[in-house]
Design a protein around this motif. Sequence first.
Motif, PDB file in Angstrom:
ATOM      1  N   ASP A   1       9.420  15.471  72.993  1.00  8.92           N
ATOM      2  CA  ASP A   1       8.387  16.108  73.817  1.00  8.92           C
ATOM      3  C   ASP A   1       7.357  15.082  74.294  1.00  8.92           C
ATOM      4  O   ASP A   1       6.923  15.120  75.442  1.00  8.92           O
ATOM      5  N   ASN A   2       6.985  14.163  73.433  1.00 10.83           N
ATOM      6  CA  ASN A   2       6.031  13.117  73.816  1.00 10.83           C
ATOM      7  C   ASN A   2       6.638  12.169  74.848  1.00 10.83           C
ATOM      8  O   ASN A   2       5.955  11.710  75.766  1.00 10.83           O
TER       9      ASN A   2
ATOM     10  N   ALA B   1       6.777  10.234  80.338  1.00  7.12           N
ATOM     11  CA  ALA B   1       7.606   9.954  81.517  1.00  7.12           C
ATOM     12  C   ALA B   1       7.021  10.642  82.750  1.00  7.12           C
ATOM     13  O   ALA B   1       6.870  10.022  83.810  1.00  7.12           O
ATOM     14  N   VAL B   2       6.675  11.916  82.613  1.00  8.48           N
ATOM     15  CA  VAL B   2       6.083  12.660  83.727  1.00  8.48           C
ATOM     16  C   VAL B   2       4.735  12.051  84.108  1.00  8.48           C
ATOM     17  O   VAL B   2       4.434  11.869  85.297  1.00  8.48           O
ATOM     18  N   ARG B   3       3.938  11.699  83.123  1.00  5.37           N
ATOM     19  CA  ARG B   3       2.620  11.096  83.386  1.00  5.37           C
ATOM     20  C   ARG B   3       2.780   9.802  84.195  1.00  5.37           C
ATOM     21  O   ARG B   3       2.042   9.553  85.158  1.00  5.37           O
ATOM     22  N   SER B   4       3.762   8.994  83.833  1.00  3.98           N
ATOM     23  CA  SER B   4       3.991   7.719  84.533  1.00  3.98           C
ATOM     24  C   SER B   4       4.394   7.955  85.987  1.00  3.98           C
ATOM     25  O   SER B   4       3.929   7.254  86.894  1.00  3.98           O
ATOM     26  N   ILE B   5       5.246   8.925  86.206  1.00  4.27           N
ATOM     27  CA  ILE B   5       5.699   9.229  87.569  1.00  4.27           C
ATOM     28  C   ILE B   5       4.563   9.830  88.385  1.00  4.27           C
ATOM     29  O   ILE B   5       4.332   9.431  89.537  1.00  4.27           O
TER      30      ILE B   5
ATOM     31  N   LEU C   1       8.567   1.829  89.194  1.00  9.69           N
ATOM     32  CA  LEU C   1       8.182   1.815  87.779  1.00  9.69           C
ATOM     33  C   LEU C   1       8.737   0.528  87.181  1.00  9.69           C
ATOM     34  O   LEU C   1       9.922   0.235  87.334  1.00  9.69           O
ATOM     35  N   SER C   2       7.907  -0.234  86.523  1.00  5.71           N
ATOM     36  CA  SER C   2       8.367  -1.500  85.950  1.00  5.71           C
ATOM     37  C   SER C   2       9.364  -1.233  84.823  1.00  5.71           C
ATOM     38  O   SER C   2       9.298  -0.202  84.142  1.00  5.71           O
ATOM     39  N   SER C   3      10.248  -2.187  84.627  1.00  3.90           N
ATOM     40  CA  SER C   3      11.230  -2.026  83.546  1.00  3.90           C
ATOM     41  C   SER C   3      10.536  -2.012  82.189  1.00  3.90           C
ATOM     42  O   SER C   3      10.971  -1.318  81.273  1.00  3.90           O
ATOM     43  N   SER C   4       9.419  -2.741  82.054  1.00  3.67           N
ATOM     44  CA  SER C   4       8.694  -2.726  80.773  1.00  3.67           C
ATOM     45  C   SER C   4       8.082  -1.345  80.523  1.00  3.67           C
ATOM     46  O   SER C   4       8.065  -0.867  79.383  1.00  3.67           O
ATOM     47  N   LYS C   5       7.583  -0.685  81.584  1.00  5.18           N
ATOM     48  CA  LYS C   5       7.028   0.669  81.436  1.00  5.18           C
ATOM     49  C   LYS C   5       8.135   1.645  81.039  1.00  5.18           C
ATOM     50  O   LYS C   5       7.962   2.465  80.131  1.00  5.18           O
ATOM     51  N   ILE C   6       9.268   1.551  81.706  1.00  5.86           N
ATOM     52  CA  ILE C   6      10.393   2.436  81.387  1.00  5.86           C
ATOM     53  C   ILE C   6      10.851   2.200  79.954  1.00  5.86           C
ATOM     54  O   ILE C   6      11.078   3.154  79.196  1.00  5.86           O
ATOM     55  N   ASP C   7      10.967   0.929  79.556  1.00  4.04           N
ATOM     56  CA  ASP C   7      11.382   0.604  78.183  1.00  4.04           C
ATOM     57  C   ASP C   7      10.416   1.169  77.153  1.00  4.04           C
ATOM     58  O   ASP C   7      10.836   1.681  76.117  1.00  4.04           O
ATOM     59  N   SER C   8       9.114   1.092  77.425  1.00  3.34           N
ATOM     60  CA  SER C   8       8.144   1.600  76.454  1.00  3.34           C
ATOM     61  C   SER C   8       8.209   3.125  76.352  1.00  3.34           C
ATOM     62  O   SER C   8       8.051   3.685  75.270  1.00  3.34           O
ATOM     63  N   VAL C   9       8.479   3.794  77.472  1.00  9.17           N
ATOM     64  CA  VAL C   9       8.567   5.265  77.453  1.00  9.17           C
ATOM     65  C   VAL C   9       9.816   5.722  76.706  1.00  9.17           C
ATOM     66  O   VAL C   9       9.748   6.625  75.877  1.00  9.17           O
ATOM     67  N   VAL C  10      10.954   5.102  76.976  1.00  6.69           N
ATOM     68  CA  VAL C  10      12.189   5.560  76.331  1.00  6.69           C
ATOM     69  C   VAL C  10      12.217   5.282  74.830  1.00  6.69           C
ATOM     70  O   VAL C  10      13.032   5.866  74.113  1.00  6.69           O
ATOM     71  N   LYS C  11      11.318   4.444  74.346  1.00  2.25           N
ATOM     72  CA  LYS C  11      11.247   4.164  72.903  1.00  2.25           C
ATOM     73  C   LYS C  11      10.398   5.174  72.144  1.00  2.25           C
ATOM     74  O   LYS C  11      10.324   5.119  70.918  1.00  2.25           O
TER      75      LYS C  11
END
Length: 144
Positions: free
Chosen positions: A119-120, A125-129, A104-114
């Motif tokens: 719940d969203n 996060a689950v969708r990305s994995i 998972l790219s760090s940019s993808k992880i950063d966008s998810v954690v923001k």
Amino acid sequence: MKVIKLEEPELEFGTNSHIDIRFGIMNYCPLDFESDNAAKTIRVGIVGSASSIEGIRDWLEKCRCDIPAKNSRQSNLFPRFPGFNPDLAFHSELITDSSLERQLSSSKIDSVVKIPVLDNLRIEAVRSIVEEVNFLLEKKPPDV
């Protein structure tokens, strides 16, 4: 009220039976270890950040060798781990390689954690994995 104590059944392993799965596998192997159908290699798929993939690979490598028991007065609670390798206990090998990994790219992880709504955030996060797991399943399916 009448209390009836049921004796715990012994579990069947390759060469004997035992009440505890940890000791049974360590001393007597899996039930099917001599079978032609027994898994001799298990390809492990990994999805995560670069550091988590590296951490899992390192941990799995350590698990190939004997891990001593934890010092405790309750020795049966924390027994040694015999190692996960073709010559002992499980009689199988865990296979990891880069073709079984999706980072998972760090940019993808950063966008998810923001994502502000928890719940969203979890859903994304689950969708990305799952997206990366599906890619692995289509390309080169791991066993686990």
